[in-house]
Design an enzyme around this catalytic site. Sequence first.
Site, PDB file in Angstrom:
ATOM      1  N   HIS A 250       0.833  -1.206   0.000  1.00  0.00           N
ATOM      2  CA  HIS A 250       0.000   0.000   0.000  1.00  0.00           C
ATOM      3  C   HIS A 250       0.868   1.255   0.000  1.00  0.00           C
ATOM      4  CE1 HIS A 250      -2.734   3.091   1.646  1.00  0.00           C
ATOM      5  NE2 HIS A 250      -3.672   2.397   1.008  1.00  0.00           N
ATOM      6  N   ASN A 361      -6.343 -18.781 -16.922  1.00  0.00           N
ATOM      7  CA  ASN A 361      -5.193 -19.629 -17.228  1.00  0.00           C
ATOM      8  C   ASN A 361      -5.574 -20.730 -18.203  1.00  0.00           C
ATOM      9  OD1 ASN A 361      -3.230 -18.332 -15.777  1.00  0.00           O
ATOM     10  ND2 ASN A 361      -3.355 -19.643 -13.977  1.00  0.00           N
TER      11      ASN A 361
END
Length: 454
Positions: A250, A361
């Site tokens: 962050h 994927n």
Amino acid sequence: MRAIKAPNKLFIKLLLGFWLCSSLIIASIGLLPLLQQSHDRAPLPPQLAGLLANIAERLQQEPNLIDSGFLRRWEHQRAAEGKPLRLYLVDERGQVLNTHRVSRGLRSFLLMADEASRPISHQFRDELIFGPYNFKVNDTPYALYGRLPDHHPRPWFFFFIENKLLTLGMAILLSGFLCGLLAWHLGKPLASLKNTADALARGELNSRVDSKTTGRNDEIGQLANAFNSMAESIQAMVLSQQRLMGDISHELRTPLTRLQLSLALARKKGQQTAENERIGYEAEQLDKLIGELLELSRVTLNSREAKVQLGLAESLSQVLDDAEFEAEQQAKHIHISIPEELELAHYPKPLSRAIENLLRNAIRYANSEVILEAKAFKDKLLICICDDGPGIDETELAAIFKPFYRPDSARERESGGWGLGLAITEAAITAHRGKIWAENLPPHGLKVSIELPL
């Protein structure tokens, strides 16, 4: 001088348990013959002693009766009167003179009488034998014994004396039962410890040993308390590490935002060079990486959101629509089979993100086809995602869910990414107390399976 260490409590429990168990069984079996002997054997009653004395006195007065069959005629007379009594005249060598058929009970009684210091009576199963009454005829010693058909109720436990094989079998069963109770008493808390250790290994960091085990006053209780302390420390360290990763990710957003703002200002001023374009590209990649790290941290910490009882198809509707669109753009087919009535309690966003990562994927590496199937069995939900792509090397199947791991085998690293997608997927499934694993499909392809509790 070293002090002698006292045996620990668990050792004492094991020692006393097995020792008392074996001692109780041995003592019970060993006391049965003594109980039988004390119950069956008694001093010779006066009335029976008087009867033998009267017969002996008659023989002393008339010695010729010894060889004349007097005892047999006397027995027949008693039998006719309804008072059957058998008499046995024994010489000094222990030979019975008035009969050639000597019962096993009489032989046993003769041995008992030799060992006893006074005349006795003994209750056999169906007869009472008593004596001896010793007397002499013409200086020749004799002994007189009597036998009455008699049946007395016997204690129930004498049954075991007469049935030795059954007694042995019951002793073995009783020993097994008592030892089984001891094993259960010791094994149950150990099983609780094992289950808690397995739960910790699966990533359930809030698992603890139950209070019944920790409340024990022996070494197992001490071990359980130490185990819980260890688990609390591990949970605190892991959560601290995960929070640190989230906090660092962050904090990186602030200088990254300033960098992107500076690049935008430079482009606006016409300073658009190849170097600036490269810096912009790397900044964009860094922003995506930080986003993935924040997502992994959020899913792992499972930020206290409540589970929702919702249909699986409804929860994944947007993810499935996006997957169908993406597959269509790549000229690939995706087959989805999720029953509408299939519901479970889950965290919608983490589960949707997990399925989205697997579908992307599968679509990326599939040659032409992807299959998504969900079905319930017993108290479990099984979700399978299959593709017909190149698959993964068998040695890398277990490692693909680790953070920052990208297999360098059939699925090449050129596809990009940082190896966080499947790590986020596994964290989401673990938050649901589920399992995820991958396996290759013959002749080629990959199958990823998810098992969730219903």
